[in-house]
Enzyme design. Sequence first.
Site, PDB file in Angstrom:
ATOM      1  N   LYS A   1       4.599 -21.317  23.595  1.00 29.94           N
ATOM      2  CA  LYS A   1       5.403 -20.097  23.690  1.00 29.94           C
ATOM      3  C   LYS A   1       5.939 -19.946  25.110  1.00 29.94           C
ATOM      4  O   LYS A   1       5.399 -20.521  26.051  1.00 29.94           O
ATOM      5  CB  LYS A   1       4.564 -18.876  23.301  1.00 29.94           C
ATOM      6  CG  LYS A   1       4.239 -18.808  21.805  1.00 29.94           C
ATOM      7  CD  LYS A   1       3.561 -17.507  21.457  1.00 29.94           C
ATOM      8  CE  LYS A   1       3.375 -17.360  19.956  1.00 29.94           C
ATOM      9  NZ  LYS A   1       4.652 -17.267  19.226  1.00 29.94           N
TER      10      LYS A   1
ATOM     11  N   ASP B   1       4.127 -23.980   3.377  1.00 31.25           N
ATOM     12  CA  ASP B   1       4.412 -24.251   4.790  1.00 31.25           C
ATOM     13  C   ASP B   1       5.928 -24.243   4.893  1.00 31.25           C
ATOM     14  O   ASP B   1       6.590 -25.164   4.420  1.00 31.25           O
ATOM     15  CB  ASP B   1       3.851 -25.603   5.225  1.00 31.25           C
ATOM     16  CG  ASP B   1       4.054 -25.870   6.713  1.00 31.25           C
ATOM     17  OD1 ASP B   1       5.064 -25.380   7.265  1.00 31.25           O
ATOM     18  OD2 ASP B   1       3.233 -26.572   7.328  1.00 31.25           O
ATOM     19  N   HIS B   2       6.490 -23.171   5.483  1.00 33.78           N
ATOM     20  CA  HIS B   2       7.943 -22.992   5.391  1.00 33.78           C
ATOM     21  C   HIS B   2       8.723 -24.123   6.073  1.00 33.78           C
ATOM     22  O   HIS B   2       9.893 -24.340   5.771  1.00 33.78           O
ATOM     23  CB  HIS B   2       8.359 -21.617   5.932  1.00 33.78           C
ATOM     24  CG  HIS B   2       8.296 -21.495   7.422  1.00 33.78           C
ATOM     25  ND1 HIS B   2       7.204 -20.994   8.075  1.00 33.78           N
ATOM     26  CD2 HIS B   2       9.199 -21.796   8.377  1.00 33.78           C
ATOM     27  CE1 HIS B   2       7.431 -20.990   9.372  1.00 33.78           C
ATOM     28  NE2 HIS B   2       8.638 -21.479   9.591  1.00 33.78           N
TER      29      HIS B   2
ATOM     30  N   LYS C   1      12.738 -26.718   5.116  1.00 33.59           N
ATOM     31  CA  LYS C   1      13.906 -26.944   5.971  1.00 33.59           C
ATOM     32  C   LYS C   1      14.651 -28.201   5.530  1.00 33.59           C
ATOM     33  O   LYS C   1      14.042 -29.234   5.260  1.00 33.59           O
ATOM     34  CB  LYS C   1      13.483 -27.074   7.438  1.00 33.59           C
ATOM     35  CG  LYS C   1      12.962 -25.772   8.047  1.00 33.59           C
ATOM     36  CD  LYS C   1      12.552 -25.978   9.498  1.00 33.59           C
ATOM     37  CE  LYS C   1      12.005 -24.698  10.109  1.00 33.59           C
ATOM     38  NZ  LYS C   1      13.022 -23.668  10.291  1.00 33.59           N
TER      39      LYS C   1
ATOM     40  N   ASP D   1      -2.203 -22.093  15.049  1.00 31.77           N
ATOM     41  CA  ASP D   1      -0.998 -21.424  14.555  1.00 31.77           C
ATOM     42  C   ASP D   1       0.113 -22.412  14.231  1.00 31.77           C
ATOM     43  O   ASP D   1       0.860 -22.208  13.277  1.00 31.77           O
ATOM     44  CB  ASP D   1      -0.505 -20.413  15.596  1.00 31.77           C
ATOM     45  CG  ASP D   1       0.651 -19.561  15.086  1.00 31.77           C
ATOM     46  OD1 ASP D   1       0.546 -19.035  13.960  1.00 31.77           O
ATOM     47  OD2 ASP D   1       1.646 -19.415  15.804  1.00 31.77           O
TER      48      ASP D   1
ATOM     49  N   LYS E   1       0.429 -18.662   4.613  1.00 33.04           N
ATOM     50  CA  LYS E   1      -0.640 -18.769   5.610  1.00 33.04           C
ATOM     51  C   LYS E   1      -0.819 -17.433   6.337  1.00 33.04           C
ATOM     52  O   LYS E   1       0.079 -16.581   6.261  1.00 33.04           O
ATOM     53  CB  LYS E   1      -0.320 -19.895   6.594  1.00 33.04           C
ATOM     54  CG  LYS E   1       0.813 -19.575   7.601  1.00 33.04           C
ATOM     55  CD  LYS E   1       0.777 -20.522   8.771  1.00 33.04           C
ATOM     56  CE  LYS E   1       1.632 -19.984   9.903  1.00 33.04           C
ATOM     57  NZ  LYS E   1       1.467 -20.648  11.160  1.00 33.04           N
TER      58      LYS E   1
ATOM     59  N   ARG F   1       0.820  -1.215   0.000  1.00 35.28           N
ATOM     60  CA  ARG F   1       0.000   0.000   0.000  1.00 35.28           C
ATOM     61  C   ARG F   1       0.857   1.270   0.000  1.00 35.28           C
ATOM     62  O   ARG F   1       0.421   2.307  -0.500  1.00 35.28           O
ATOM     63  CB  ARG F   1      -0.922   0.019   1.223  1.00 35.28           C
ATOM     64  CG  ARG F   1      -1.968  -1.091   1.179  1.00 35.28           C
ATOM     65  CD  ARG F   1      -2.942  -0.997   2.324  1.00 35.28           C
ATOM     66  NE  ARG F   1      -3.816   0.173   2.189  1.00 35.28           N
ATOM     67  CZ  ARG F   1      -4.970   0.310   2.829  1.00 35.28           C
ATOM     68  NH1 ARG F   1      -5.397  -0.628   3.626  1.00 35.28           N
ATOM     69  NH2 ARG F   1      -5.696   1.397   2.661  1.00 35.28           N
TER      70      ARG F   1
ATOM     71  N   ASP G   1      -3.436  -0.723  -3.468  1.00 39.46           N
ATOM     72  CA  ASP G   1      -4.394  -1.047  -2.408  1.00 39.46           C
ATOM     73  C   ASP G   1      -5.186  -2.249  -2.907  1.00 39.46           C
ATOM     74  O   ASP G   1      -6.073  -2.119  -3.753  1.00 39.46           O
ATOM     75  CB  ASP G   1      -5.311   0.148  -2.148  1.00 39.46           C
ATOM     76  CG  ASP G   1      -6.353  -0.139  -1.066  1.00 39.46           C
ATOM     77  OD1 ASP G   1      -6.404  -1.291  -0.584  1.00 39.46           O
ATOM     78  OD2 ASP G   1      -7.111   0.782  -0.710  1.00 39.46           O
TER      79      ASP G   1
ATOM     80  N   HIS H   1       2.357 -26.860  10.602  1.00 39.38           N
ATOM     81  CA  HIS H   1       3.711 -27.389  10.741  1.00 39.38           C
ATOM     82  C   HIS H   1       3.740 -28.782  11.365  1.00 39.38           C
ATOM     83  O   HIS H   1       4.368 -29.710  10.843  1.00 39.38           O
ATOM     84  CB  HIS H   1       4.570 -26.462  11.599  1.00 39.38           C
ATOM     85  CG  HIS H   1       4.617 -25.045  11.119  1.00 39.38           C
ATOM     86  ND1 HIS H   1       4.576 -24.710   9.786  1.00 39.38           N
ATOM     87  CD2 HIS H   1       4.696 -23.870  11.797  1.00 39.38           C
ATOM     88  CE1 HIS H   1       4.629 -23.391   9.672  1.00 39.38           C
ATOM     89  NE2 HIS H   1       4.699 -22.871  10.874  1.00 39.38           N
TER      90      HIS H   1
END
Length: 485
Positions: free
Chosen positions: A334, A173-174, A178, A231, A144, A46, A89, A236
Site C-alpha cells: 500500500k 477471487d475477483h 479479470k 490480504d 473472502k 440488517r 439479522d 490474488h
Amino acid sequence: MRDAVGKLLLFGATGDLSQRMLLPSLYGLHADGLLPEGLTITGTARSEQSDDDFRSFAREALDTHLPDERKDAEAIAGFLDRLFYQPLDASTIEGFDDLARKLGDISGGLAIFLSTAPWLFGPTIKGLESAGLAGEKVRIGLEKPLGKDLASSREINDIVAAAFPEERTFRIDHYLGKETVQNILALRFGNSLFEPVWNARGIDHVQITISETVGLEGRAGYYDEVGALRDMVQNHMLQLLALVAMEPPAHFDGTAIRDEKVKVLRSLRPIANGDAAAHTVTGQYGPGAVKGEIVRGYGDELGKPSGTETFVAIKAHVDNWRWQGVPFYLRTGKRMPERRSEIVIQFKPVPHSIFAERGGALQPNTLVIRLQPEEYVRLLVMAKQPGLDREGVRLREVPLNLGLDTEFAGTRRRIAYERLLLDLIEGDPTLFVRRDEVEAQWQWIDAIRAGWQAAGVSPKPYASGSWGPSASVALTERDGVTWNE
C-alpha cells in the site's frame, strides 16, 4: 451444460461491495440481455428497508458508479423491477423463515452470494438449512475472507460443506474474473510460440507485482488483523502464480484447470523458519507523498502503533520439473507510487550474441502482462536501429503491443464481478477457487508467518510514495535481477 437458476440472493446487499460492484455488474448483465428471463434478485442485510427503499438505494448506487454511457433509463427501470429486499439479522436463526417466504418457490434454482464477516458464516449456513434454502438446487458463492489461517479456513469450509457440497460451492477471487487474467491462458495455450520456452530452459525469472496507492481506506479494523501477506498474497497473487506456472490442462473446464493449479500450489517450496528472513521482506508505510499529496503513516492512520505489514516481497520457487531453479518474485504493498497489477516474464538471453563484436548490446526478451489500470500484453524484442552501421550495429529494445482497449475497441470492458456473477447464476465453476487450492495456499502462507514469528521479523519502515523498503531491492539484486519499475 450451463444450468441457470431462477433466483439470486445477495447477503450484504447494502454494503460497499454491493454498491460499487455487485449492483452495477448485475445491471450490466441485465442491460445486455444476459440474465435469465424472470430472474429475481433479493437483497438482504440488517437494515430495515422495503422493496421500494432497496430499489431507491440501488438506483442511487447505479447513478454513482455507472459510467454515463451505460445509463439507460429503460434498462435501469427494468433492472429495478427485478429487485426485492428482506431485512435479516444473520446472527440468529429467527428471520430465515421470513427470508424463505420472501423468496418463494425456489424449485427453479437459487444462487446465493454470501459477503459477510467470517464469524457469521456458521449462523448463516445453519439459518439457510433450517429454512430449506440449502437444497440440491441451491448453490452458494463465498466472498473472502475465508479464514485467517489454514485451521480457520478449514473450519469455515467444513461449516459450508455440511450444507453445500463442493460442486455447489463457488469461492470467489475477483482477480480471476479479470479479462487479462484469463488472457494468460489464451496466451500460453492458444499460441505455439510461447509454450516451448515456458519453462526453466527458456525463462530466467517471473515477477508479480500488485501495488496500491491507497492506505487503509476505511478498512482499518479488518486490515490490521490480516496484513498484506494474507490480504493479497494468499489469494490474488498465488492464483496468478498458479496460472502462470500450471501445466497445460486437458480441457477448458473447472475440473481440469483447477487440477493443474492445485498441483502448482502444492509444489511451492516451503519457506521454512530459517528461510523466512532471507526470502521475504516486510514493510509498513510511514509518512510521505503519493501523487503529490502529503499522507500520514500507517500508525497515524490507524491511531495506534502496529506490527502489521503493509508491504511484502517474497522470493518463491515452484519445485517441479518445469520450473526448477526459476525464482518467482512477488511484491505487493500500500501507499506505492502508482496503482499497478502486472506479471513480468523475463526470458533467458540468447546463448551467443553475433552482434557483440560490432558493439550491439542485447537485452533478454521480456513479456509484460498488465492487469490494471491499463490492460495489455507487451513483448519486448530486440530490433536494429536504422542506419549504415559504419560505427557499429545499434540494437534497441522495442515493444510489440497488444493493447486490449485498442484491439477490441468495439467491445465493452466488463467488471470482473459481471463474469463471476453470471458464472454463479449459470453454474460454471471454472473461474472459482476449489477447497484444495485454498488449503494449499494457506499451508504455504502459514509457514511464512510462522517463520516470521520464529525469526522475530518485524516490518521495516518505508516512505509513502516509494516502492517499499530498500531490502526488497536487495532481495532481487543479489540474484542480478531488478524489479520492473
